[in-house]
Design a protein around this motif. Structure first.
Motif, PDB file in Angstrom:
ATOM      1  N   GLY A 228       0.797  -1.231   0.000  1.00 55.85           N
ATOM      2  CA  GLY A 228       0.000   0.000   0.000  1.00 55.85           C
ATOM      3  C   GLY A 228       0.823   1.272   0.000  1.00 55.85           C
ATOM      4  O   GLY A 228       0.279   2.357  -0.074  1.00 55.85           O
ATOM      5  N   GLY A 229       2.140   1.167   0.093  1.00 56.85           N
ATOM      6  CA  GLY A 229       2.954   2.370   0.174  1.00 56.85           C
ATOM      7  C   GLY A 229       3.498   2.543   1.582  1.00 56.85           C
ATOM      8  O   GLY A 229       3.467   1.620   2.396  1.00 56.85           O
ATOM      9  N   PHE A 230       3.973   3.745   1.868  1.00 50.59           N
ATOM     10  CA  PHE A 230       4.537   4.093   3.169  1.00 50.59           C
ATOM     11  C   PHE A 230       3.553   3.703   4.282  1.00 50.59           C
ATOM     12  O   PHE A 230       2.376   4.034   4.218  1.00 50.59           O
ATOM     13  CB  PHE A 230       4.813   5.591   3.169  1.00 50.59           C
ATOM     14  CG  PHE A 230       5.393   6.111   4.446  1.00 50.59           C
ATOM     15  CD1 PHE A 230       6.495   5.499   5.024  1.00 50.59           C
ATOM     16  CD2 PHE A 230       4.843   7.220   5.056  1.00 50.59           C
ATOM     17  CE1 PHE A 230       7.025   5.981   6.202  1.00 50.59           C
ATOM     18  CE2 PHE A 230       5.377   7.721   6.236  1.00 50.59           C
ATOM     19  CZ  PHE A 230       6.468   7.096   6.810  1.00 50.59           C
ATOM     20  N   THR A 231       4.058   2.965   5.316  1.00 49.43           N
ATOM     21  CA  THR A 231       3.101   2.353   6.259  1.00 49.43           C
ATOM     22  C   THR A 231       2.782   3.171   7.501  1.00 49.43           C
ATOM     23  O   THR A 231       1.963   2.754   8.300  1.00 49.43           O
ATOM     24  CB  THR A 231       3.642   1.002   6.768  1.00 49.43           C
ATOM     25  OG1 THR A 231       4.876   1.266   7.445  1.00 49.43           O
ATOM     26  CG2 THR A 231       3.860   0.029   5.651  1.00 49.43           C
ATOM     27  N   GLU A 240      -3.023   6.575  11.013  1.00 49.98           N
ATOM     28  CA  GLU A 240      -3.693   7.116   9.825  1.00 49.98           C
ATOM     29  C   GLU A 240      -4.471   8.384  10.179  1.00 49.98           C
ATOM     30  O   GLU A 240      -4.425   9.387   9.456  1.00 49.98           O
ATOM     31  CB  GLU A 240      -4.634   6.069   9.230  1.00 49.98           C
ATOM     32  CG  GLU A 240      -3.911   4.895   8.592  1.00 49.98           C
ATOM     33  CD  GLU A 240      -4.748   3.617   8.525  1.00 49.98           C
ATOM     34  OE1 GLU A 240      -4.174   2.561   8.205  1.00 49.98           O
ATOM     35  OE2 GLU A 240      -5.968   3.670   8.804  1.00 49.98           O
ATOM     36  N   TYR A 243      -2.175  11.252  10.705  1.00 46.87           N
ATOM     37  CA  TYR A 243      -1.675  11.735   9.407  1.00 46.87           C
ATOM     38  C   TYR A 243      -2.734  12.601   8.720  1.00 46.87           C
ATOM     39  O   TYR A 243      -2.415  13.654   8.163  1.00 46.87           O
ATOM     40  CB  TYR A 243      -1.321  10.529   8.546  1.00 46.87           C
ATOM     41  CG  TYR A 243      -0.494  10.838   7.324  1.00 46.87           C
ATOM     42  CD1 TYR A 243       0.818  11.278   7.436  1.00 46.87           C
ATOM     43  CD2 TYR A 243      -1.021  10.641   6.052  1.00 46.87           C
ATOM     44  CE1 TYR A 243       1.579  11.535   6.315  1.00 46.87           C
ATOM     45  CE2 TYR A 243      -0.264  10.888   4.925  1.00 46.87           C
ATOM     46  CZ  TYR A 243       1.038  11.340   5.055  1.00 46.87           C
ATOM     47  OH  TYR A 243       1.783  11.582   3.941  1.00 46.87           O
TER      48      TYR A 243
ATOM     49  N   GLU B 119      -7.529   3.105  -1.625  1.00 45.15           N
ATOM     50  CA  GLU B 119      -6.785   4.028  -0.768  1.00 45.15           C
ATOM     51  C   GLU B 119      -7.290   5.466  -0.917  1.00 45.15           C
ATOM     52  O   GLU B 119      -7.390   6.192   0.065  1.00 45.15           O
ATOM     53  CB  GLU B 119      -5.282   3.925  -1.057  1.00 45.15           C
ATOM     54  CG  GLU B 119      -4.780   2.513  -0.743  1.00 45.15           C
ATOM     55  CD  GLU B 119      -3.294   2.445  -0.398  1.00 45.15           C
ATOM     56  OE1 GLU B 119      -2.556   3.350  -0.803  1.00 45.15           O
ATOM     57  OE2 GLU B 119      -2.899   1.479   0.271  1.00 45.15           O
ATOM     58  N   ALA B 287      -2.851   9.122  -1.251  1.00 45.49           N
ATOM     59  CA  ALA B 287      -3.276   7.728  -1.376  1.00 45.49           C
ATOM     60  C   ALA B 287      -2.244   6.903  -2.142  1.00 45.49           C
ATOM     61  O   ALA B 287      -2.009   5.740  -1.826  1.00 45.49           O
ATOM     62  CB  ALA B 287      -4.629   7.661  -2.072  1.00 45.49           C
ATOM     63  N   THR B 289       0.919   7.301  -2.215  1.00 50.29           N
ATOM     64  CA  THR B 289       2.194   7.095  -1.522  1.00 50.29           C
ATOM     65  C   THR B 289       2.026   6.439  -0.157  1.00 50.29           C
ATOM     66  O   THR B 289       2.962   5.836   0.342  1.00 50.29           O
ATOM     67  CB  THR B 289       2.915   8.441  -1.296  1.00 50.29           C
ATOM     68  OG1 THR B 289       1.998   9.323  -0.649  1.00 50.29           O
ATOM     69  CG2 THR B 289       3.364   9.047  -2.595  1.00 50.29           C
ATOM     70  N   THR B 290       0.861   6.578   0.448  1.00 52.42           N
ATOM     71  CA  THR B 290       0.739   6.174   1.842  1.00 52.42           C
ATOM     72  C   THR B 290      -0.326   5.112   2.020  1.00 52.42           C
ATOM     73  O   THR B 290      -1.455   5.267   1.574  1.00 52.42           O
ATOM     74  CB  THR B 290       0.393   7.397   2.720  1.00 52.42           C
ATOM     75  OG1 THR B 290       1.195   8.482   2.290  1.00 52.42           O
ATOM     76  CG2 THR B 290       0.678   7.111   4.167  1.00 52.42           C
ATOM     77  N   SER B 291       0.074   4.056   2.700  1.00 51.17           N
ATOM     78  CA  SER B 291      -0.811   2.918   2.914  1.00 51.17           C
ATOM     79  C   SER B 291      -1.940   3.289   3.876  1.00 51.17           C
ATOM     80  O   SER B 291      -1.738   4.051   4.812  1.00 51.17           O
ATOM     81  CB  SER B 291       0.033   1.799   3.515  1.00 51.17           C
ATOM     82  OG  SER B 291      -0.749   0.690   3.785  1.00 51.17           O
ATOM     83  N   ILE B 292      -3.118   2.752   3.631  1.00 51.84           N
ATOM     84  CA  ILE B 292      -4.192   2.913   4.608  1.00 51.84           C
ATOM     85  C   ILE B 292      -4.965   1.606   4.682  1.00 51.84           C
ATOM     86  O   ILE B 292      -5.263   0.996   3.666  1.00 51.84           O
ATOM     87  CB  ILE B 292      -5.112   4.108   4.255  1.00 51.84           C
ATOM     88  CG1 ILE B 292      -6.102   4.351   5.387  1.00 51.84           C
ATOM     89  CG2 ILE B 292      -5.828   3.930   2.940  1.00 51.84           C
ATOM     90  CD1 ILE B 292      -6.789   5.705   5.312  1.00 51.84           C
ATOM     91  N   ASN B 293      -5.246   1.182   5.885  1.00 49.97           N
ATOM     92  CA  ASN B 293      -5.994  -0.041   6.134  1.00 49.97           C
ATOM     93  C   ASN B 293      -5.555  -1.195   5.222  1.00 49.97           C
ATOM     94  O   ASN B 293      -6.323  -1.659   4.383  1.00 49.97           O
ATOM     95  CB  ASN B 293      -7.496   0.225   5.946  1.00 49.97           C
ATOM     96  CG  ASN B 293      -8.338  -0.815   6.648  1.00 49.97           C
ATOM     97  OD1 ASN B 293      -7.850  -1.499   7.550  1.00 49.97           O
ATOM     98  ND2 ASN B 293      -9.583  -0.950   6.233  1.00 49.97           N
TER      99      ASN B 293
END
Ligand code: HEM
Lengths: 269, 550
Positions: A228-231, A240, A243, B119, B287, B289-293
Motif C-alpha cells: 500500500g505504500g509508506f506504512t 492514519e 496523518y 486508498e 493515497a 504514496t501512503t498505505s491505509i488499512n
C-alpha cells in the motif's frame, strides 16, 4: 599505473573504490566469521560447560544463585533449558541491567561462543528445551498463510496482527517482532519469556512454529513488501488519523490559503 | 467569431431560426426559467477568505468519495458466505474467509487500479471528516451559526453524524479482523442497553453474532441509505447558503447588509473548479504514496481471534476512548439483572457530548435574546465566552480521542497504560474547565490589546529619546481600514433583571429561569466577559492630545 592515476578523477572513481572496499570487508568477514563458529563447534562440550560455569559465576550468579537455584533478584534457572538462555542472552535481555517493568531487548553482552557456553552450562541444571536446529526455523520452508492464522489465534492478542507489538498492563509490553531472528522467535515460543506464555511442542508442533515464522517473515521484516505504500509505522487507524489531521488537512488548507490569496484583484496590484 | 456576422449567413439555411445555442436556452428558459435562475445565481457573491473554502474541501472530498466508491461497488461482494482464498496474495492463499474479505483482497491485488481506488476512497473519507471538523469550527468560532443560519448549522451537524455513520459502516465492510473487532465492540455496546439490548442486537444482526446478515445490511446502509441522505442534506445546505448569502469579515464597505467578494461566474467558478482538482490531486497523491488499512495483513474476521492496537477510524476514536476511560463498573439489580455501566455510561455520555456542541447556538440565542440577523463573521476574540466554550469542547473531545489510542501511546512512549488511563479520567473532567478559563482570559487580553492599538497606534519597535532624556517607543496610528476592522463589532449589554417593583409599585415576579439567564448574560457581556471597545469620542480625545500617550 599512469592510466589508473589518470582515472582517479573519473566521476565514478569514488563508487568503484567504495564497491571495492565493501567487497573486501565482506570477503574478510566471510573468511573469518565461520572460522569462529567452527571453533565453537569443535570445542569439546565439557570444555564449553567449564567455560560457561566461569562466565555464569561472574555475570549471572549474583541474581540467579551459584547453582541456578534462584534468589531474591532472579528466578530459578533449573530446567529452563539451553533455548531460554540462548534467547535471553543473545537478545541482550540477560544479564538484566536495571529494575523495570520488564527486562528489555538491548545490545548483547556475550559473543555467540560465550552464549553457547552459558547455555551448555545452565542446561546441566536440569532438562529443558534445547536450542533448535536451523532447519526447524527456516521461514522458506513454512506456510505463511497457515502461519498467519496461527499467529492471529495465538499471538495477535499481545503482539498485534503483524507483530507490531502491543501494550500490556503496568508498563509491560509485547515487543515489535520486526526483524527478530527466526531462531529467537522459535525460542521465544518454546520458552515463553517473562509475561509471554510458552508454547511447547505439545501445544504448537514444530511445523506450526515454522509457519508462524514464515508469516512474520512475509509481513514484518525490513524486506517485507508494503503493497500500500509508506506504512506510517503500521499502527493502523491511530497513525492514519494522525496523518489525516496533520499532513492531510495541512496540505489542503495550504491549498485553500493559496487559492484565496490569488484573487482577480491581486493581479492588478 | 461573433454571432452578429454568423446569423445572416445561417438564417436562410435554417429557415430563419435563431442559432442552436440560443434556441436551447430559450427552450429551457420557457420550461424551467433558467434565465432568471442563472441571472440571480451566477452573480452570487462569494467572499475571499481561505477559511470559507473549508466547506468546499468537504464538498470535494465528498464528491471524490462518491466517485471512487462507485468504482469499488463494481467489484465488492457484500456477502459473508465462506470461501477459500485463491487470489494472488500468497500469505492468504488457502485461508477460509468471507466473500466480502476475499473480494476486498481481489480489489487490492487483482483489479486494475483497485488498490489505488481503495486508498483514495479511504483517505478521502478520513480527510472528509477532518475537513468537516475544521469547517464546523470555522462556523462556530466566527459565530456564523447565528440567526438566520441556525437551521443550516443543524443540517451541517447532521451531515457530520451521517459522515461518521457512513465511515463506520464502510470501515466494517471488508470483514477483516480489525473492523470485525469493531463490530463486536458495537455489539457489546448494544447489548449493554437496558431491557431492549438483546432484542436490538438480534434485530440488527439477524441472529447470534456475527451471523450472515450484518455485512449485506451495512453495505446497503453504506452505499445507498446514508450517502443518499447526505446528498439531499448537502443540496439543502448549499441552497440555504445561496439563500442566506455568505458571511464575511467586517471591513470598510463590508457591512451586515452586503457581501463583498467575487461573483460566482466566472471568477469564482473558475477558482472553485481549479480547487476541486487541487483537492483531488492532493488526496490522490497521499493515497498513492501512503498505505491505509492494509486489510491483507489483518486477516479475515473470526470471533475467536483478537489483536492489540484495534482502533476504529479516528472519527469514532472518541467513542473508543470513552469506553477505555470508563471503569468497568457493574451493578446487579434484584440479584438477577446486570447493568454494565462500563459500556452504558459511554453510551449516554457520547450523545451528550455531541449534543452540547450541536445545541450551543440555541443556548447562546436564549442567553442573548438577540433577534437581529448577523451576516458579519465575528472575530473569535470578540466573543470570549463562546470561543472559550468551543476550545474547551475541543479539548474534551480530544482527551477522549487520545484515550482511544492509550495502548499505542503506552508502547511508543514507554509509558504505563494504567497511568495513561488514570490521567485521562482526571483530565476528562479537569482539562476542559482549565482550558475554558485560560482561553477566555486570552480572548480578553487580545481585546484589550486591540483597544490599545486603536487608541494609541501600533508599536513600531522604534525607541526614541526625548529631550529630557526619557525613552519612549514610537507608536504609529492605524490606518482607517484597520481602525474600522477593529471596532466594527457590536457589543451587547448584559441583560438586567427588571426593577423589583413595576410602575404601580407592585412587586414583580421573576422566574428562576430568567434569573439564571441574566446571570449567564452578565458573565458573557458584563465587565468580566468583554472589554469595552473604544468609542469615537475616546479616540478623538486621545488622538487630539497626541504626543503624551504611548
Ligand atoms: C458534508 C459536510 C459539509 C459540506 C459538504 C458543507 C459544505 C458547505 C459549503 C460549501 C459552505 C460554504 C463555504 C463555507 O462557508 O465554508 C458551507 C457553509 C456553512 N456550513 Fe457547511 N458543510 C458541511 C458540514 C457542515 C457542518 C458539520 C456544519 C456545522 C455543524 C456546517 C455549517 C455550515 C454553516 C452554518 C454555513 C454557513 C456559513 C456562512 O455563511 O458563513 N456545515 N457548508
Amino acid at each position: 599505473m599512469k592510466k589508473l592515476s589518470a582515472r582517479r578523477r573519473h566521476p565514478l572513481a569514488a563508487l568503484v573504490v567504495l564497491l571495492f572496499a565493501l567487497a573486501t570487508t565482506g570477503g574478510l568477514y566471510t573468511a573469518l566469521a565461520p572460522a569462529g563458529e567452527a571453533k565453537a563447534e569443535a570445542s569439546d562440550s565439557s570444555l564449553a560447560i567449564e567455560e560457561g560455569k566461569k562466565l555464569y559465576a561472574v555475570g549471572c550468579s549474583s541474581c540467579h544463585g551459584l547453582g541456578g537455584q534462584g534468589g531474591s533478584d532472579g528466578p530459578s534457572l533449573v530446567g529452563v533449558g539451553a533455548a531460554a538462555v540462548d534467547f535471553q542472552v543473545a537478545t541482550g535481555r540477560m544479564p538484566m541491567a536495571a529494575e523495570g517493568p520488564q527486562a528489555p531487548k538491548k545490545p548483547k553482552d556475550y559473543s555467540p561462543e560465550e552464549t553457547a557456553q552459558l547455555a551448555a552450562y545452565i542446561a546441566t541444571f536440569g532438562p529443558g528445551p534445547a536450542i533448535p536446529e536451523s532447519s526447524a526455523y527456516n521461514p522458506a520452508d513454512g506456510d505463511s498463510a497457515k502461519g498467519g492464522e496461527l499467529f492471529r489465534t495465538n499471538c495477535a492478542q499481545c503482539h498485534n496482527f503483524t507483530g507490531q507489538g502491543g501494550a500490556l498492563t503496568h508498563g509491560k509490553y509485547a515487543p515489535n517482532l520486526k526483524d527478530v531472528e527466526p531462531r529467537h522467535i522459535y525460542e521465544a515460543m518454546l520458552t515463553g519469556p517473562q509475561a509471554m506464555p510458552s508454547f511447547p511442542d505439545s501445544v504448537l508442533p514444530p511445523d506450526q512454529k515454522r509457519d508462524i515464522i514464515a508469516w512474520l517473515d512475509a509481513v514484518n521484516t525490513s524486506e517485507s513488501p508494503n503493497e500500500g505504500g509508506f506504512t506510517l509505522g503500521g499502527f493502523g487507524p491511530v497513525s492514519e488519523g494522525l496523518y489525516a489531521w496533520t499532513f492531510g488537512i495541512g496540505v489542503l488548507v495550504a491549498a485553500a490559503v493559496w487559492i484565496a490569496a490569488h484573487t482577480a484583484k491581486a493581479r492588478k496590484s | 467569431m461573433s454571432t452578429a456576422t454568423d446569423a445572416p449567413k445561417s438564417a436562410p439555411r435554417r429557415g430563419g431560426k435563431a442559432p442552436a445555442g440560443e434556441r436551447v436556452a430559450d427552450w429551457a428558459d420557457g420550461r424551467v426559467g433558467v434565465y432568471s435562475l442563472a441571472k440571480a445565481n451566477m452573480r452570487k457573491i462569494f467572499p475571499d477568505h481561505w477559511s470559507f473554502l473549508l466547506g468546499e474541501i468537504c464538498l470535494y472530498a465528498f464528491v471524490i468519495i462518491i466517485l471512487t466508491g462507485v468504482y469499488l461497488t463494481l467489484f465488492f461482494v457484500p456477502s459473508m458466505a465462506e470461501v477459500e482464498y485463491e487470489g494472488s496474495y500468497i500469505p492468504m492463499q488457502g485461508v477460509l474467509m468471507s466473500e466480502a474479505y476475499a473480494s476486498t483482497l481481489d480489489i487490492s491485488f487483482d483489479v486494475r487500479g483497485g488498490l489505488l481506488m481503495r486508498e483514495i476512497h479511504h483517505w478521502a473519507a478520513l480527510i472528509f471528516v477532518v475537513a468537516i471538523f475544521f469547517h464546523m469550527m470555522r462556523v462556530f468560532f466566527t459565530g456564523a451559526f447565528r440567526k438566520p443560519r441556525e437551521i443550516n448549522w443543524l443540517f451541517g451537524f447532521l451531515l457530520l453524524l451521517l459522515a461518521m455513520g457512513t465511515g463506520l459502516t464502510g470501515y466494517s465492510l471488508p470483514d477483516d479482523l480489525l473492523s470485525g473487532t469493531g463490530v463486536r465492540f458495537m455489539e457489546g455496546a448494544i447489548l449493554a442497553v437496558p431491557v431492549v439490548g438483546t432484542w436490538l442486537q438480534m434485530f440488527l444482526f439477524g441472529g447470534e453474532f456475527p451471523g450472515y446478515d450484518i455485512i449485506p445490511r451495512f453495505f446497503v446502509v453504506h452505499v445507498l441509505l446514508l450517502p443518499g441522505l447526505m446528498v439531499g442534506l448537502i443540496v439543502a445546505h448549499l441552497i440555504l447558503i445561496v439563500f442566506h448569502k455568505h458571511t464575511h469579515f467586517a471591513g470598510p464597505g463590508r457591512t451586515n447588509s452586503n457581501v463583498v467578494g467575487m461573483p460566482l461566474f466566472p471568477v469564482y467558478a473558475a477558482k472553485a473548479g481549479g480547487f476541486f482538482f487541487l483537492v483531488f490531486g492532493l488526496i490522490a497523491m497521499i493515497a498513492a504514496t501512503t498505505s491505509i488499512n492494509p486489510v491483507w495483513v489483518l486477516g479475515p474476521y473470526r470471533p475467536d481471534q483478537v489483536s492489540t492496537n484495534a482502533q476504529p477510524d479516528w472519527y469514532m476514536g472518541f467513542s473508543e476512548g470513552l469506553v477505555r476511560l470508563m471503569p468497568a463498573w457493574e451493578i446487579v439489580l434484584f440479584d438477577s439483572y446486570t447493568l454494565n455501566l462500563g459500556l452504558l455510561t459511554p453510551l449516554v455520555v457520547l450523545p451528550l457530548m455531541l449534543g452540547a456542541l450541536a445545541l450551543y447556538p440555541f443556548f447562546e440565542s436564549w442567553v442573548t435574546k438577540d433577534q437581529r440577523e448577523h451576516h458579519i463573521a465575528e472575530r473569535p476574540r470578540n466573543a470570549p465566552t463562546r470561543t472559550a466554550f468551543g476550545v474547551a469542547w475541543l479539548s474534551w473531545y480530544f482527551i477522549a480521542l487520545v484515550a482511544g489510542g492509550n495502548d499505542l501511546w503506552a508502547i511508543n512512549f514507554g509509558l504505563s497504560i494504567n497511568s495513561i488511563t488514570y490521567f485521562g479520567r482526571v483530565a476528562f473532567f479537569v482539562v476542559p474547565v482549565v482550558v475554558f478559563i485560560i482561553v477566555r482570559r486570552i480572548c480578553l487580553g487580545l481585546q484589550r490589546r486591540d483597544r490599545e492599538k486603536v487608541l494609541h497606534g501600533r508599536e513600531t519597535g522604534i525607541i526614541k529619546r526625548l529631550p529630557h532624556g526619557e525613552f519612549v517607543e514610537v507608536h504609529e496610528p492605524l490606518s482607517q481600514e484597520k481602525l474600522y476592522a477593529l471596532t466594527a463589532h457590536d457589543q451587547q449589554r448584559p441583560a438586567e433583571l427588571p426593577a423589583a417593583t413595576d410602575a404601580n409599585g407592585v412587586t414583580r415576579k421573576v422566574g428562576v429561569v430568567e434569573k439564571v439567564r441574566v446571570r449567564i448574560s452578565r458573565s458573557y457581556f458584563g465587565d468580566s466577559g468583554q472589554v469595552t471597545k473604544p468609542t469615537a469620542e475616546e479616540y478623538r480625545e486621545i488622538t487630539s492630545g497626541e504626543g503624551h500617550h504611548h
